[in-house]
Design an enzyme around this catalytic site. Structure first.
Site, PDB file in Angstrom:
ATOM      1  N   ARG A 276      33.223  29.003  35.019  1.00  0.00           N
ATOM      2  CA  ARG A 276      32.223  29.734  35.801  1.00  0.00           C
ATOM      3  C   ARG A 276      30.936  29.903  35.001  1.00  0.00           C
ATOM      4  NH1 ARG A 276      35.247  34.976  36.777  1.00  0.00           N
ATOM      5  NH2 ARG A 276      36.966  34.095  35.594  1.00  0.00           N
TER       6      ARG A 276
ATOM      7  N   SER B 261      30.707  37.982  38.491  1.00  0.00           N
ATOM      8  CA  SER B 261      31.969  37.303  38.226  1.00  0.00           C
ATOM      9  C   SER B 261      31.840  35.784  38.302  1.00  0.00           C
ATOM     10  CB  SER B 261      33.020  37.795  39.221  1.00  0.00           C
ATOM     11  OG  SER B 261      34.194  37.052  39.107  1.00  0.00           O
TER      12      SER B 261
ATOM     13  N   GLU C  34      31.199  37.413  53.851  1.00  0.00           N
ATOM     14  CA  GLU C  34      31.160  35.976  53.555  1.00  0.00           C
ATOM     15  C   GLU C  34      30.630  35.155  54.722  1.00  0.00           C
ATOM     16  OE1 GLU C  34      33.840  37.963  53.139  1.00  0.00           O
ATOM     17  OE2 GLU C  34      33.678  38.227  50.965  1.00  0.00           O
TER      18      GLU C  34
ATOM     19  N   PHE D  35      38.004  34.303  49.787  1.00  0.00           N
ATOM     20  CA  PHE D  35      37.109  35.045  50.689  1.00  0.00           C
ATOM     21  C   PHE D  35      36.221  34.083  51.480  1.00  0.00           C
ATOM     22  CE2 PHE D  35      37.250  38.264  47.009  1.00  0.00           C
ATOM     23  CZ  PHE D  35      38.484  38.738  47.419  1.00  0.00           C
TER      24      PHE D  35
ATOM     25  N   ASP E 227      46.267  38.797  40.298  1.00  0.00           N
ATOM     26  CA  ASP E 227      45.776  39.268  41.599  1.00  0.00           C
ATOM     27  C   ASP E 227      46.770  38.964  42.723  1.00  0.00           C
ATOM     28  OD1 ASP E 227      43.440  40.583  40.947  1.00  0.00           O
ATOM     29  OD2 ASP E 227      42.232  38.762  40.993  1.00  0.00           O
TER      30      ASP E 227
ATOM     31  N   ARG F 189      40.013  30.406  37.881  1.00  0.00           N
ATOM     32  CA  ARG F 189      39.674  31.681  37.264  1.00  0.00           C
ATOM     33  C   ARG F 189      39.743  31.563  35.740  1.00  0.00           C
ATOM     34  NH1 ARG F 189      42.943  35.885  35.426  1.00  0.00           N
ATOM     35  NH2 ARG F 189      41.930  37.925  35.362  1.00  0.00           N
TER      36      ARG F 189
END
Lengths: 310, 288
Positions: free
Chosen positions: A9, A36, A57, A82, A115, A165
């Site tokens: 990321r 994030s 979204e 999302f 998560d 992630r």
């Protein structure tokens, strides 16, 4: 030789920030996850060109489409799970009108970890690659993410950039990779492992174990799922006669399916697919989950051994 | 229409002339749908006066250069009213009138729902409801970045207000203080399966937009002078988006279609069509 893991990321965010200076047409849209997913790097430098629409979204995609229809180059993103609630908007605006919007979906696959299953997208590649005009890429490390982000942003038209992630160890040491062209990372003669994203590392580990077991395995990074590098698949099938695909995604509709579509129509070849076996995930550490759901290096290793015996 | 300078923001075309244009558009709509044998007459007829007021009486655009960067934008979010948009675009000069009769046919640029890739003048794709206001926000933000005095008009239906995205967009437009954005709600009170009051009550629409921090103007959306006045009022809003809540009649202009749910997507032909067109022509002869 394990390298220090780096955030994909962060790599994406750095390139976006960098291109923001030379390409004034770039704007970004976020949905309360800009820190994030690191679009914040761009936003900190160009506060008038990042729009945070909150946890909305569908609106994120709609606003992105409007910006693109006007003539802007748009980068939007949030956690992929999302984004999936806006598939209608993605299909009917970005896809249908071939808009210059790059969708960055992060936190993908079982490897999202604690998560839990609600956040672990295992269907995203299947959905996105079925949309006409949409290109789909899933880099495996810091430098390939930089290269892919740079090329995707510079290019015209819609892209889905799939990021995990987890931080991952380096596979590449520079930005030499090209979208649409698979990379041979290790050459072998008995079997070819075709992997992408987090599974490239697993494939490389499996290839080392296979060597110890007397099996010579090629490893290819298929960072581009669409358009798929069909020639590279056919060459691998010709050279090694056996193919294993490996992905942190459902075995239905992902990289394995894309490879099988090429092989079954152009060069029928023995193939096995290592992926999530059409089930949702759960909470746990990434390595634990990858082991439990059969997408670890071990699973690649076992499948390869069985195939070579056949 | 060759004598209208659509780029001139100060052009003055009176309500009587616009009303006469609207009648011609209504006639086109019914003829196109009769030829296509499918499509949506009710919602096309309800928003005709709004479309005519904006395209002929207000918006800066250039039919000879549809991609003119500095044009104002009209986004038809209720894409099923495509026939009304097509007829208006054609009358402005975006494409030949003869093409109207290709609506919904193979190889036509006039898709069942508007497709900006195919037809000049179309700004957004139609189809699924509830996306247009978001796209309008995107365009209004882009115009602001470029420091251009572009105005963005979005026409939504009232059935369309059922979609959650509309309210996501309503919040965002107020957050971004988009005074260059105008939403016009074509409140005809009916949706596919019945009155909005029964299917999904959206009222009080004005109070909702006010609560979302919008400038709200209520009008009769089939009264062209009221539409023009509201568009002028919206120009004056500062740092706040404007919602024009326009009460209309679904099927407006044809007595036996007005307020009838079945004409959401029922086309007419033959003698019924002749009767409807006669009514529209008579209506246009009455005072504006």
């Amino acid at each position: 030789m394990e390298q220090k893991p780096e955030s994909l990321r962060e790599a994406f965010g750095q390139v976006l920030e960098e291109l923001g200076s030379t390409m004034p047409e770039i704007v970004a849209v976020g949905a309360d996850t800009t820190e994030s997913i690191r679009t914040s790097l761009f936003g900190d430098k160009f506060p008038d060109r990042l729009f945070n629409v909150g946890i909305a979204e569908q609106n994120m995609i709609g606003v992105s489409s409007g910006l693109a229809l006007y003539g802007k180059k748009v980068i939007c993103g949030t956690y992929m799970v999302f984004i999936e609630r806006a598939i209608d908007q993605i299909r009917n605006t970005i896809g249908y009108c071939n808009l210059d919007v790059k969708i960055v979906g992060t936190h993908t696959g079982i490897s999202v970890g604690p998560d839990g299953g609600s956040h672990q997208t295992i269907e995203d590649i299947a959905i996105m690659r079925a949309l006409p005009n949409m290109k789909v890429v899933a880099p495996c490390d810091f430098y390939s993410t930089k290269a892919i982000t740079r090329e995707a942003i510079t290019a015209k038209g819609p892209f889905y950039i799939r990021l995990p992630r987890s931080s991952l160890p380096g596979v590449y040491t520079d930005e030499s990779i090209k979208i649409g062209k698979a990379n041979l990372l290790r050459d072998g003669k008995d079997i070819t492992i075709i992997a992408n994203g987090i599974m490239v590392q697993e494939a490389l580990k499996a290839a080392v174990s296979l060597k110890d077991a007397g099996i010579s395995a090629s490893v290819m990074d298929f960072h581009t799922i669409k358009p798929i590098d069909a020639e590279a698949i056919i060459k691998a099938a010709t050279d090694t006669g056996r193919i294993i695909t490996a992905e942190d995604h459902n075995i239905i509709g992902g990289l394995g399916s894309a490879v099988a579509e090429v092989l079954s129509t152009r060069r029928p070849t023995m193939i096995r697919m290592v992926g999530v076996n059409d089930t949702f995930g759960e909470s746990g550490q990434p390595a634990e989950l990858m082991s439990k759901y059969g997408i670890s290096d071990r699973s690649i290793f076992e499948n390869a051994k069985e195939m070579v015996k056949l | 229409m060759a004598d209208i300078d659509f780029k001139d923001p100060n052009r003055r075309i009176g309500a009587p002339e616009l009303k006469s244009i609207a009648s011609e558009i209504r006639e086109d709509i019914l003829r196109m749908l009769s030829e296509a044998k499918s499509g949506h007459p009710g919602g096309s007829l309800s928003c005709t006066d709004i479309l005519v007021s904006i395209y002929f009486g207000k918006m800066r655009h250039d039919p000879t250069n549809p991609k003119w960067n500095d044009r104002d934008r009209l986004l038809l979010s209720k894409g099923h009213a495509a026939p009304a948009l097509y007829s208006v675009l054609s009358k402005c000069g975006y494409f030949p009138k003869e093409e109207l009769m290709t609506l919904r046919k193979m190889d036509s640029r006039l898709q069942g729902h508007p497709d900006p890739k195919k037809l000049p003048g179309v700004e957004i794709p139609g189809g699924p409801e509830g996306i247009g206001l978001s796209e309008g926000i995107g365009m209004a933000l882009a115009a602001r970045i470029d420091k251009k005095p572009i105005r963005v008009y979005v026409i939504t239906g009232d059935g369309e207000l059922d979609e959650g995205e509309v309210w996501e967009a309503a919040m965002a437009a107020a957050k971004f203080k988009l005074d260059n954005l105008v939403a016009i709600v074509d409140q005809n009170g009916l949706q596919q399966e019945g009155p909005t009051a029964n299917i999904m009550p959206s009222d009080p629409v004005s109070a909702k937009f006010k609560a979302f921090n919008w400038n709200v103007i209520e009008i009769d959306g089939n009264n062209i002078q009221e539409v023009l006045n509201a568009l002028g009022q919206a120009d004056k809003a500062k740092r706040i988006p404007t919602a024009i809540v326009a009460k209309t009649k679904k099927g407006k202009g044809v007595s036996f279609m007005e307020g009838k749910v079945e004409y959401h997507s029922k086309t007419i032909s033959g003698e019924v069509l002749d009767k409807a067109i006669a009514e529209i022509r008579n209506g246009s002869k009455e005072g504006a």
